[in-house]
Design an enzyme around this catalytic site. Sequence first.
Site, PDB file in Angstrom:
ATOM      1  N   LYS A 177       0.869  -1.182  -0.029  1.00 38.73           N
ATOM      2  CA  LYS A 177       0.025  -0.059  -0.023  1.00 38.73           C
ATOM      3  C   LYS A 177       0.688   1.252  -0.106  1.00 38.73           C
ATOM      4  O   LYS A 177       0.443   2.247  -0.591  1.00 38.73           O
ATOM      5  CB  LYS A 177      -0.932  -0.147   1.183  1.00 38.73           C
ATOM      6  CG  LYS A 177      -2.405  -0.869   1.082  1.00 38.73           C
ATOM      7  CD  LYS A 177      -3.327  -0.515   1.988  1.00 38.73           C
ATOM      8  CE  LYS A 177      -4.494  -1.331   1.531  1.00 38.73           C
ATOM      9  NZ  LYS A 177      -5.643  -1.080   2.461  1.00 38.73           N
TER      10      LYS A 177
ATOM     11  N   LYS B 161      -7.409  -9.990  -7.487  1.00 34.30           N
ATOM     12  CA  LYS B 161      -8.773 -10.224  -6.537  1.00 34.30           C
ATOM     13  C   LYS B 161      -9.634  -8.960  -6.821  1.00 34.30           C
ATOM     14  O   LYS B 161      -9.397  -7.967  -7.085  1.00 34.30           O
ATOM     15  CB  LYS B 161      -8.295 -10.531  -5.332  1.00 34.30           C
ATOM     16  CG  LYS B 161      -8.072  -9.126  -4.398  1.00 34.30           C
ATOM     17  CD  LYS B 161      -8.167  -9.317  -2.977  1.00 34.30           C
ATOM     18  CE  LYS B 161      -8.384  -7.802  -2.213  1.00 34.30           C
ATOM     19  NZ  LYS B 161      -8.861  -8.035  -0.838  1.00 34.30           N
TER      20      LYS B 161
ATOM     21  N   LYS C  33     -12.888  -3.433  -3.526  1.00 37.71           N
ATOM     22  CA  LYS C  33     -13.606  -2.112  -3.791  1.00 37.71           C
ATOM     23  C   LYS C  33     -12.950  -1.000  -4.328  1.00 37.71           C
ATOM     24  O   LYS C  33     -13.456   0.057  -4.936  1.00 37.71           O
ATOM     25  CB  LYS C  33     -13.830  -1.637  -2.442  1.00 37.71           C
ATOM     26  CG  LYS C  33     -14.892  -2.568  -1.587  1.00 37.71           C
ATOM     27  CD  LYS C  33     -15.267  -2.021  -0.127  1.00 37.71           C
ATOM     28  CE  LYS C  33     -15.266  -2.998   1.143  1.00 37.71           C
ATOM     29  NZ  LYS C  33     -13.719  -2.924   1.815  1.00 37.71           N
TER      30      LYS C  33
HETATM   31  N1  AQP Z   1     -12.042 -10.761  -3.774  1.00 37.62           N
HETATM   32  C1  AQP Z   1     -12.419 -11.347  -2.549  1.00 37.62           C
HETATM   33  N2  AQP Z   1     -12.628 -12.428  -2.491  1.00 37.62           N
HETATM   34  C2  AQP Z   1     -12.841 -12.938  -1.212  1.00 37.62           C
HETATM   35  N3  AQP Z   1     -13.022 -12.480  -0.177  1.00 37.62           N
HETATM   36  C3  AQP Z   1     -12.535 -11.199  -0.382  1.00 37.62           C
HETATM   37  N4  AQP Z   1     -12.647  -9.973   0.683  1.00 37.62           N
HETATM   38  C4  AQP Z   1     -12.261  -8.746   0.063  1.00 37.62           C
HETATM   39  N5  AQP Z   1     -12.050  -8.950  -1.289  1.00 37.62           N
HETATM   40  C5  AQP Z   1     -12.143 -10.508  -1.455  1.00 37.62           C
HETATM   41  C6  AQP Z   1     -12.888 -10.101   1.960  1.00 37.62           C
HETATM   42  O1  AQP Z   1     -13.729  -9.113   2.676  1.00 37.62           O
HETATM   43  C7  AQP Z   1     -13.344  -8.764   3.791  1.00 37.62           C
HETATM   44  C8  AQP Z   1     -13.162  -7.276   3.866  1.00 37.62           C
HETATM   45  O2  AQP Z   1     -11.964  -6.818   3.679  1.00 37.62           O
HETATM   46  P1  AQP Z   1     -11.685  -5.210   3.795  1.00 37.62           P
HETATM   47  O3  AQP Z   1     -12.741  -4.301   3.529  1.00 37.62           O
HETATM   48  O4  AQP Z   1     -10.856  -5.230   5.044  1.00 37.62           O
HETATM   49  O5  AQP Z   1     -10.837  -4.826   2.618  1.00 37.62           O
HETATM   50  P2  AQP Z   1     -10.205  -5.991   1.598  1.00 37.62           P
HETATM   51  O6  AQP Z   1      -9.800  -7.027   2.085  1.00 37.62           O
HETATM   52  O7  AQP Z   1      -8.928  -5.325   1.138  1.00 37.62           O
HETATM   53  O8  AQP Z   1     -11.276  -5.759   0.487  1.00 37.62           O
HETATM   54  P3  AQP Z   1     -11.375  -4.825  -0.937  1.00 37.62           P
HETATM   55  O9  AQP Z   1     -12.623  -5.095  -1.151  1.00 37.62           O
HETATM   56  O10 AQP Z   1     -10.296  -5.098  -1.732  1.00 37.62           O
HETATM   57  O11 AQP Z   1     -11.274  -3.420  -0.028  1.00 37.62           O
HETATM   58  P4  AQP Z   1     -10.232  -2.214  -0.320  1.00 37.62           P
HETATM   59  O12 AQP Z   1     -10.274  -2.172  -1.803  1.00 37.62           O
HETATM   60  O13 AQP Z   1     -10.791  -0.907   0.484  1.00 37.62           O
HETATM   61  O14 AQP Z   1      -8.659  -2.888   0.006  1.00 37.62           O
HETATM   62  C9  AQP Z   1     -12.032  -9.491   4.215  1.00 37.62           C
HETATM   63  O15 AQP Z   1     -12.474 -10.709   4.916  1.00 37.62           O
HETATM   64  C10 AQP Z   1     -11.516  -9.840   2.950  1.00 37.62           C
HETATM   65  O16 AQP Z   1     -10.856 -11.408   2.993  1.00 37.62           O
END
Ligand code: AQP
Length: 332
Positions: free
Chosen positions: A112, A195, A198
């Site tokens: 990051k 993956k 968001k």
């Molecule tokens: N692509 C994915 N497949 C399976 N699980 C996923 N998670 C996120 N993306 C996938 C799971 O969702 C939970 C939320 O995690 P977070 O909001 O802390 O952020 P993250 O994991 O980084 O998810 P994002 O959507 O990619 O958020 P941003 O873009 O804000 O960094 C976790 O349990 C994660 O494993």
Amino acid sequence: RPRLYSGMQPSADSLQAGNYIGALLQWREMQSSYDAFFSVVDLHAITVPQNPEELREKTRRTAAQYIAAGIEPSKSTLYVQSHVRAHAELAWILSTITGFGEAGRMTQFKDKSQRYGQDSTSVGLFTYPVLMAADILLYQSELVPVGDDQKQHVELTRDLAERFNSRFGTTFTVPTPVIQKDTARIYDLQNPTSKMSKSAESDAGVLWLLDDPAKSAKKIMRAVTDNEGSVRFDRENKPGVSNLLTIYAALTGRQVGSIEDEYAGRGYGDFKKGLAEVVVDEFGPVRERANALLDDPAELDRLLAANAARADEVADATLADVYERVGLLRRV
Ligand code: AQP
């Protein structure tokens, strides 16, 4: 019931299919057997720049989506992280027993901080895993369901718990990560080797939980596949089709093999149409419930406040114990 903790960042207006399949579906399943704490981690979200008004709204929206997806605030404690002050306080204490080098080894920080550049990388982003350790340890959580990208942070949490316990006497439960199965990992529809996220650069490959169903269907019809034309799971050589099969299986509870059989000898068009129906049927009602909750934000805020009060009770007890053990003078 054993304690369980997990959370998500309010980093977008809507959650995406990966959050739903990889996290919410599991949480919903586990909430009956565990004393679960599910948090909207807004303090984590501000480790990267956020617009204040939008952050407030995203926090409410994320909470509404937890409930709409089946997290029951009467069964689980569903709250906003910043409502429970003990998170920030325990994070400070834990930061004093975390090694600088130890924190510097966290790969998410390396990724990051590279993305944001040194000048825009905050100290908060660096200490993010310490705040996460505080989240987990405050509730004496035994289990922490996370994606494998978070495994290293839970390992750090375990190390900090053990270090504190051996230095100051047994205080924390040492938690165990529950890493989601590989089949629960969802990839970007346009770029099926990274993956679904968001914060993806382009929105074309992201299926949003709150999107208009017609839009989601269109995204599925346009998803990247391959030239082979057969609906078959092969992550290595057919990442696009395999990802669509994973989504199909996760949302229907069916085995991948049975879906392959159903679409044997039929083209990708049919398969995608089938998947679009599955997604619309699953996300449609979630979207409606979330929108209904968001129509009455005052009621939602009251519900979150009541849940935060429940979280406070457990968190304050742990924090008082910690203050006592590290030798802070009690205020009388
Ligand atoms: N692509 C994915 N497949 C399976 N699980 C996923 N998670 C996120 N993306 C996938 C799971 O969702 C939970 C939320 O995690 P977070 O909001 O802390 O952020 P993250 O994991 O980084 O998810 P994002 O959507 O990619 O958020 P941003 O873009 O804000 O960094 C976790 O349990 C994660 O494993």
